[in-house]
Scaffold this motif. Structure first.
Motif, PDB file in Angstrom:
ATOM      1  N   GLY A   8     -35.048 -12.400-106.343  1.00 42.18           N
ATOM      2  CA  GLY A   8     -36.024 -11.613-105.604  1.00 42.18           C
ATOM      3  C   GLY A   8     -35.557 -10.198-105.345  1.00 42.18           C
ATOM      4  N   GLU A   9     -36.343  -9.485-104.544  1.00 37.52           N
ATOM      5  CA  GLU A   9     -36.130  -8.056-104.389  1.00 37.52           C
ATOM      6  C   GLU A   9     -34.959  -7.700-103.469  1.00 37.52           C
ATOM      7  N   SER A  10     -34.369  -6.565-103.813  1.00 32.00           N
ATOM      8  CA  SER A  10     -33.453  -5.841-102.927  1.00 32.00           C
ATOM      9  C   SER A  10     -34.113  -4.512-102.599  1.00 32.00           C
ATOM     10  N   LEU A  11     -33.959  -4.060-101.372  1.00 28.71           N
ATOM     11  CA  LEU A  11     -34.479  -2.761-100.976  1.00 28.71           C
ATOM     12  C   LEU A  11     -33.743  -2.311 -99.726  1.00 28.71           C
ATOM     13  N   VAL A  12     -34.034  -1.114 -99.278  1.00 27.59           N
ATOM     14  CA  VAL A  12     -33.545  -0.696 -97.972  1.00 27.59           C
ATOM     15  C   VAL A  12     -34.735  -0.588 -97.022  1.00 27.59           C
ATOM     16  N   ASP A  13     -34.552  -1.084 -95.801  1.00 20.35           N
ATOM     17  CA  ASP A  13     -35.508  -0.894 -94.716  1.00 20.35           C
ATOM     18  C   ASP A  13     -35.126   0.403 -93.998  1.00 20.35           C
ATOM     19  N   VAL A  14     -36.043   1.342 -93.948  1.00 19.22           N
ATOM     20  CA  VAL A  14     -35.780   2.600 -93.247  1.00 19.22           C
ATOM     21  C   VAL A  14     -36.444   2.528 -91.879  1.00 19.22           C
ATOM     22  N   VAL A  15     -35.615   2.469 -90.834  1.00 19.59           N
ATOM     23  CA  VAL A  15     -36.088   2.344 -89.458  1.00 19.59           C
ATOM     24  C   VAL A  15     -35.610   3.571 -88.686  1.00 19.59           C
ATOM     25  N   SER A  16     -36.571   4.347 -88.174  1.00 17.28           N
ATOM     26  CA  SER A  16     -36.239   5.567 -87.423  1.00 17.28           C
ATOM     27  C   SER A  16     -35.294   6.469 -88.218  1.00 17.28           C
ATOM     28  N   GLY A  17     -35.553   6.549 -89.530  1.00 11.17           N
ATOM     29  CA  GLY A  17     -34.784   7.437 -90.383  1.00 11.17           C
ATOM     30  C   GLY A  17     -33.477   6.872 -90.903  1.00 11.17           C
ATOM     31  N   LEU A  18     -33.087   5.681 -90.445  1.00  8.45           N
ATOM     32  CA  LEU A  18     -31.835   5.059 -90.889  1.00  8.45           C
ATOM     33  C   LEU A  18     -32.131   3.934 -91.861  1.00  8.45           C
ATOM     34  N   ALA A  19     -31.378   3.893 -92.974  1.00  3.72           N
ATOM     35  CA  ALA A  19     -31.584   2.882 -94.012  1.00  3.72           C
ATOM     36  C   ALA A  19     -30.680   1.676 -93.774  1.00  3.72           C
ATOM     37  N   HIS A  20     -31.267   0.483 -93.909  1.00  2.00           N
ATOM     38  CA  HIS A  20     -30.540  -0.772 -93.756  1.00  2.00           C
ATOM     39  C   HIS A  20     -30.865  -1.666 -94.953  1.00  2.00           C
ATOM     40  N   PRO A  21     -29.881  -2.296 -95.585  1.00  2.00           N
ATOM     41  CA  PRO A  21     -30.176  -3.211 -96.700  1.00  2.00           C
ATOM     42  C   PRO A  21     -31.132  -4.314 -96.259  1.00  2.00           C
ATOM     43  N   GLY A  22     -32.109  -4.619 -97.133  1.00  2.00           N
ATOM     44  CA  GLY A  22     -33.092  -5.628 -96.768  1.00  2.00           C
ATOM     45  C   GLY A  22     -33.814  -6.172 -97.983  1.00  2.00           C
ATOM     46  N   GLY A  23     -34.982  -6.714 -97.717  1.00  2.00           N
ATOM     47  CA  GLY A  23     -35.735  -7.499 -98.692  1.00  2.00           C
ATOM     48  C   GLY A  23     -35.544  -8.961 -98.361  1.00  2.00           C
ATOM     49  N   SER A  24     -36.624  -9.711 -98.321  1.00  2.00           N
ATOM     50  CA  SER A  24     -36.539 -11.111 -97.896  1.00  2.00           C
ATOM     51  C   SER A  24     -35.537 -11.932 -98.702  1.00  2.00           C
ATOM     52  N   PRO A  25     -35.584 -11.914-100.050  1.00  2.02           N
ATOM     53  CA  PRO A  25     -34.607 -12.726-100.790  1.00  2.02           C
ATOM     54  C   PRO A  25     -33.171 -12.264-100.564  1.00  2.02           C
ATOM     55  N   LEU A  26     -32.956 -10.946-100.478  1.00  2.00           N
ATOM     56  CA  LEU A  26     -31.607 -10.448-100.176  1.00  2.00           C
ATOM     57  C   LEU A  26     -31.126 -10.993 -98.842  1.00  2.00           C
ATOM     58  N   ASN A  27     -32.001 -10.962 -97.827  1.00  2.00           N
ATOM     59  CA  ASN A  27     -31.598 -11.458 -96.514  1.00  2.00           C
ATOM     60  C   ASN A  27     -31.247 -12.938 -96.550  1.00  2.00           C
ATOM     61  N   VAL A  28     -32.001 -13.718 -97.331  1.00  2.00           N
ATOM     62  CA  VAL A  28     -31.704 -15.146 -97.444  1.00  2.00           C
ATOM     63  C   VAL A  28     -30.379 -15.354 -98.170  1.00  2.00           C
ATOM     64  N   ALA A  29     -30.158 -14.579 -99.244  1.00  4.47           N
ATOM     65  CA  ALA A  29     -28.887 -14.684 -99.972  1.00  4.47           C
ATOM     66  C   ALA A  29     -27.711 -14.366 -99.065  1.00  4.47           C
ATOM     67  N   VAL A  30     -27.825 -13.294 -98.292  1.00  2.00           N
ATOM     68  CA  VAL A  30     -26.756 -12.904 -97.363  1.00  2.00           C
ATOM     69  C   VAL A  30     -26.569 -13.979 -96.297  1.00  2.00           C
ATOM     70  N   GLY A  31     -27.688 -14.496 -95.763  1.00  2.10           N
ATOM     71  CA  GLY A  31     -27.593 -15.519 -94.729  1.00  2.10           C
ATOM     72  C   GLY A  31     -26.872 -16.762 -95.211  1.00  2.10           C
ATOM     73  N   LEU A  32     -27.184 -17.206 -96.419  1.00  5.64           N
ATOM     74  CA  LEU A  32     -26.531 -18.400 -96.965  1.00  5.64           C
ATOM     75  C   LEU A  32     -25.056 -18.142 -97.271  1.00  5.64           C
ATOM     76  N   ALA A  33     -24.750 -16.952 -97.785  1.00  2.00           N
ATOM     77  CA  ALA A  33     -23.350 -16.630 -98.085  1.00  2.00           C
ATOM     78  C   ALA A  33     -22.533 -16.532 -96.795  1.00  2.00           C
ATOM     79  N   ARG A  34     -23.099 -15.933 -95.757  1.00  3.26           N
ATOM     80  CA  ARG A  34     -22.390 -15.843 -94.477  1.00  3.26           C
ATOM     81  C   ARG A  34     -22.125 -17.222 -93.885  1.00  3.26           C
ATOM     82  N   LEU A  35     -22.956 -18.186 -94.244  1.00  2.00           N
ATOM     83  CA  LEU A  35     -22.763 -19.553 -93.753  1.00  2.00           C
ATOM     84  C   LEU A  35     -21.847 -20.368 -94.669  1.00  2.00           C
ATOM     85  N   GLY A  36     -21.268 -19.700 -95.663  1.00  2.00           N
ATOM     86  CA  GLY A  36     -20.220 -20.341 -96.440  1.00  2.00           C
ATOM     87  C   GLY A  36     -20.587 -20.811 -97.825  1.00  2.00           C
TER      88      GLY A  36
END
Length: 301
Positions: A8-36
């Protein structure tokens, strides 16, 4: 820990001018990796500053980026507005050409969701991967709709329902449900989703917790108390927590793969994992799913 493939997609979420890595599949991938878990991510991002930010974010979480995911094109961007109720709203500049999953790839779980699953050319790559996945692979899907990007409602629903049919686990939000099936109440939406084939259909309801249906049994679970900062990434953290919960219960994972009855206690435990992950995430700013130590402490309490 399990071997997992996320597409799935990778993107940056720009909130109040600041960019943060995001995208739903990226967030799920990161969440699962952080859980081991061992996670390979099939996606697209560029070599620009936003792409470098995404690459570092994935590296820190331990996510493996599939070959062909880094391209010469600009990284996709989502502009995020947070309203007075702390709910996030998005506008997108997105493109995704995702490298395919090898037909002989062995993975315990194949997950996808959101925009890349129904725009082209990424959408067809995802359908092909789900269609040809090994019978031993558990498949999960989260529509995570972005209606502003839908050019043809009928075509989008056709693709969404195709991926539901190809999945064992489907998670959608009550907002997704209202857009997809405006004439049905929430339980009827879950019944319809279940009729398409998934063994486990789950619906998030924000601060009201979640509903779920499996083998005709209904579950209505309250959200956990939390100090709300914002809802960015809440549904994705719910998804990674849910998948972690399912994979931590081998008998449940096997039952969902084979379509046999699940133990109600196992379903409730998996949903509790999901709600715990979501509660920890909304207690922090941005899409920031929990690391395994924080998650384990929260479960213990």
């Amino acid at each position: 820990m399990s071997s997992i493939t996320v597409m799935g997609e990778s993107l940056v979420d720009v909130v109040s001018g600041l960019a943060h890595p995001g995208g739903s599949p990226l967030n799920v991938a990161v969440g699962l990796a952080r859980l081991g878990h061992v996670v390979q991510f099939h996606t697209e991002f560029g070599q620009d500053a936003h792409g470098q930010q995404i690459a570092e974010h994935l590296r820190q979480a331990g996510v493996k980026v599939a070959s062909g995911s880094v391209t010469e094109r600009a990284t996709s961007v989502a502009q995020v507005h947070v309203d007075e109720q702390l709910n996030a709203h998005y506008t997108f500049d997105i493109h995704q050409q995702i490298p395919p999953v090898a037909a002989d790839a062995i993975t315990e779980l194949l997950h996808t969701g959101s925009i890349a699953a129904w725009i082209e050319p990424s959408g067809q790559s995802i359908v092909d991967a789900f269609t040809h996945a090994a019978t031993s692979s558990l498949r999960s899907y989260d529509p995570n709709l972005r209606p502003d990007l839908v050019e043809d409602r009928e075509t989008a629903i056709e693709r969404i329902e195709l991926l539901m049919r190809l999945s064992h686990i489907v998670k959608l939000s009550d907002v997704d449900a209202q857009w997809l099936y405006p004439d049905l109440d929430l339980w009827d939406v879950l019944a319809h989703v279940s009729s398409l084939g998934p063994a486990f259909a789950v619906m998030t309801q924000g601060g009201d917790g979640c509903l779920a249906v499996t083998h005709g049994n209904r579950y209505d679970i309250s959200a956990l108390p939390t100090d709300l900062k914002d809802t960015i990434g809440a549904g994705d953290a719910f998804m990674s927590g849910l998948l972690y919960g399912v994979l931590s219960l081998p008998e449940l994972a096997q039952a969902l793969r084979t379509g046999t009855a699940s133990e109600p206690a196992d379903i409730r435990q998996a949903l509790h994992h999901a709600l715990t992950s979501a509660a920890l995430t909304v207690g922090q700013a941005g899409a920031n799913p929990p690391w395994v130590d924080d998650f384990s402490r929260a479960l213990a309490h």
